[in-house]
Scaffold this motif. Structure first.
Motif, PDB file in Angstrom:
ATOM      1  N   LEU A  27      29.271  40.909  28.445  1.00  0.00           N
ATOM      2  CA  LEU A  27      29.784  41.039  28.818  1.00  0.00           C
ATOM      3  C   LEU A  27      30.975  41.804  28.908  1.00  0.00           C
ATOM      4  O   LEU A  27      31.701  42.683  29.669  1.00  0.00           O
ATOM      5  CB  LEU A  27      31.040  40.093  29.276  1.00  0.00           C
ATOM      6  CG  LEU A  27      30.831  38.539  29.395  1.00  0.00           C
ATOM      7  CD1 LEU A  27      31.168  37.414  29.131  1.00  0.00           C
ATOM      8  CD2 LEU A  27      29.780  38.472  31.025  1.00  0.00           C
ATOM      9  N   ALA A  28      30.704  43.237  27.668  1.00  0.00           N
ATOM     10  CA  ALA A  28      31.999  44.205  27.301  1.00  0.00           C
ATOM     11  C   ALA A  28      31.960  45.642  28.950  1.00  0.00           C
ATOM     12  O   ALA A  28      32.459  45.793  29.208  1.00  0.00           O
ATOM     13  CB  ALA A  28      31.181  44.764  26.245  1.00  0.00           C
ATOM     14  N   VAL A  29      30.471  45.868  29.351  1.00  0.00           N
ATOM     15  CA  VAL A  29      30.564  46.807  30.342  1.00  0.00           C
ATOM     16  C   VAL A  29      31.148  46.289  31.594  1.00  0.00           C
ATOM     17  O   VAL A  29      30.910  46.314  32.968  1.00  0.00           O
ATOM     18  CB  VAL A  29      29.567  47.179  30.064  1.00  0.00           C
ATOM     19  CG1 VAL A  29      28.919  48.013  29.197  1.00  0.00           C
ATOM     20  CG2 VAL A  29      28.327  46.270  30.657  1.00  0.00           C
ATOM     21  N   ARG A  30      30.896  44.608  31.832  1.00  0.00           N
ATOM     22  CA  ARG A  30      31.213  44.243  32.523  1.00  0.00           C
ATOM     23  C   ARG A  30      32.467  43.534  33.711  1.00  0.00           C
ATOM     24  O   ARG A  30      33.152  43.311  34.359  1.00  0.00           O
ATOM     25  CB  ARG A  30      30.219  42.730  33.423  1.00  0.00           C
ATOM     26  CG  ARG A  30      28.814  43.489  33.386  1.00  0.00           C
ATOM     27  CD  ARG A  30      28.168  41.729  33.087  1.00  0.00           C
ATOM     28  NE  ARG A  30      26.363  42.240  33.214  1.00  0.00           N
ATOM     29  CZ  ARG A  30      26.020  42.477  32.482  1.00  0.00           C
ATOM     30  NH1 ARG A  30      26.137  43.233  31.183  1.00  0.00           N
ATOM     31  NH2 ARG A  30      24.489  43.010  32.751  1.00  0.00           N
ATOM     32  N   LEU A  31      33.970  43.361  31.845  1.00  0.00           N
ATOM     33  CA  LEU A  31      34.925  42.896  32.238  1.00  0.00           C
ATOM     34  C   LEU A  31      36.020  43.592  32.043  1.00  0.00           C
ATOM     35  O   LEU A  31      35.856  44.826  30.902  1.00  0.00           O
ATOM     36  CB  LEU A  31      35.327  41.510  31.587  1.00  0.00           C
ATOM     37  CG  LEU A  31      34.338  40.373  32.063  1.00  0.00           C
ATOM     38  CD1 LEU A  31      34.516  39.149  31.246  1.00  0.00           C
ATOM     39  CD2 LEU A  31      34.772  39.801  34.098  1.00  0.00           C
ATOM     40  N   ALA A  32      37.035  44.091  31.668  1.00  0.00           N
ATOM     41  CA  ALA A  32      38.419  44.550  31.578  1.00  0.00           C
ATOM     42  C   ALA A  32      38.774  44.426  30.312  1.00  0.00           C
ATOM     43  O   ALA A  32      38.175  43.283  30.039  1.00  0.00           O
ATOM     44  CB  ALA A  32      39.522  44.696  32.553  1.00  0.00           C
TER      45      ALA A  32
ATOM     46  N   TRP B 236      27.184  37.205  21.058  1.00  0.00           N
ATOM     47  CA  TRP B 236      26.051  37.593  22.306  1.00  0.00           C
ATOM     48  C   TRP B 236      27.477  37.161  23.660  1.00  0.00           C
ATOM     49  O   TRP B 236      26.428  38.340  23.925  1.00  0.00           O
ATOM     50  CB  TRP B 236      26.133  35.941  22.375  1.00  0.00           C
ATOM     51  CG  TRP B 236      25.012  36.105  23.386  1.00  0.00           C
ATOM     52  CD1 TRP B 236      23.776  36.531  23.657  1.00  0.00           C
ATOM     53  CD2 TRP B 236      24.340  34.688  24.344  1.00  0.00           C
ATOM     54  NE1 TRP B 236      23.196  35.800  24.873  1.00  0.00           N
ATOM     55  CE2 TRP B 236      23.956  34.326  25.120  1.00  0.00           C
ATOM     56  CE3 TRP B 236      25.842  33.654  24.810  1.00  0.00           C
ATOM     57  CZ2 TRP B 236      23.568  34.315  26.740  1.00  0.00           C
ATOM     58  CZ3 TRP B 236      25.632  33.342  25.722  1.00  0.00           C
ATOM     59  CH2 TRP B 236      24.922  33.003  26.425  1.00  0.00           C
ATOM     60  N   ALA B 237      28.374  37.114  23.454  1.00  0.00           N
ATOM     61  CA  ALA B 237      28.597  36.995  24.575  1.00  0.00           C
ATOM     62  C   ALA B 237      29.757  37.996  25.420  1.00  0.00           C
ATOM     63  O   ALA B 237      29.642  38.306  26.386  1.00  0.00           O
ATOM     64  CB  ALA B 237      30.090  35.458  25.205  1.00  0.00           C
ATOM     65  N   ARG B 238      29.830  38.879  23.828  1.00  0.00           N
ATOM     66  CA  ARG B 238      30.808  40.334  24.022  1.00  0.00           C
ATOM     67  C   ARG B 238      29.521  40.845  23.965  1.00  0.00           C
ATOM     68  O   ARG B 238      29.954  41.995  25.346  1.00  0.00           O
ATOM     69  CB  ARG B 238      31.148  40.407  23.042  1.00  0.00           C
ATOM     70  CG  ARG B 238      31.977  42.062  22.509  1.00  0.00           C
ATOM     71  CD  ARG B 238      33.153  42.218  21.231  1.00  0.00           C
ATOM     72  NE  ARG B 238      33.488  41.273  20.682  1.00  0.00           N
ATOM     73  CZ  ARG B 238      32.669  40.757  19.373  1.00  0.00           C
ATOM     74  NH1 ARG B 238      31.823  41.049  18.937  1.00  0.00           N
ATOM     75  NH2 ARG B 238      33.582  39.671  19.024  1.00  0.00           N
TER      76      ARG B 238
END
Length: 147
Positions: free
Chosen positions: A35-40, A30-32
């Motif tokens: 956040l995948a497009v938001r974090l390095a 769920w977190a991936r």
């Protein structure tokens, strides 16, 4: 608010999971997805590792994983500075979050040590014998060293 008085815009998400071991990979996925497009990639990997450790601890060491209907709630917020993760469980009268330095031959016990090592900052709050507890951590968006 930033020191210069400007508001920090952030996105906030919340999801509740059953107090079971199967919630660890579910919370991570769920977190991936969020956040995948938001974090390095490196920061994302660290956030997901620490989230997995904290959810595992909630399921293993709190009443969430030991009572019928136990729940673990994950709160994520992402802003220009980075990400804040908070995991709330049902608390425990017999255990509290603590950092232990693991020995090389230990099979476990590295969760909070990893949080303390990798997170920009972290903490725990709540009354362990009543209304539950929360463990939170923050990661900067860009952990690159300064000049």
């Amino acid at each position: 608010m930033r020191p210069d008085g400007r508001a920090v815009r952030s996105r906030v998400w919340r999801r509740e999971f059953p107090g079971r071991a199967s919630s660890v990979p579910a919370a991570r996925a769920w977190a991936r997805d969020l956040l995948a497009v938001r974090l390095a990639p490196g920061v994302l990997d660290d956030v997901l590792l620490l989230l997995s450790e904290v959810v595992t601890n909630a399921v293993t060491h709190s009443d969430s994983g030991h009572t019928a209907g136990g729940r673990v709630t994950v709160h994520l917020s992402h802003g220009s500075e980075g990400v804040h993760v908070e995991v709330t469980d049902d608390g425990s009268a017999t255990s509290a979050p603590a950092v232990h330095v693991p020995r090389t031959d230990d099979d476990g016990g590295r969760g909070m040590w990893l949080v303390a090592l990798l997170a920009t900052t972290w903490g725990a709050s709540g009354n362990d014998d009543e209304a539950g507890r929360s463990v939170w951590f923050e990661m900067l968006r860009d952990p690159s060293p300064g000049p």
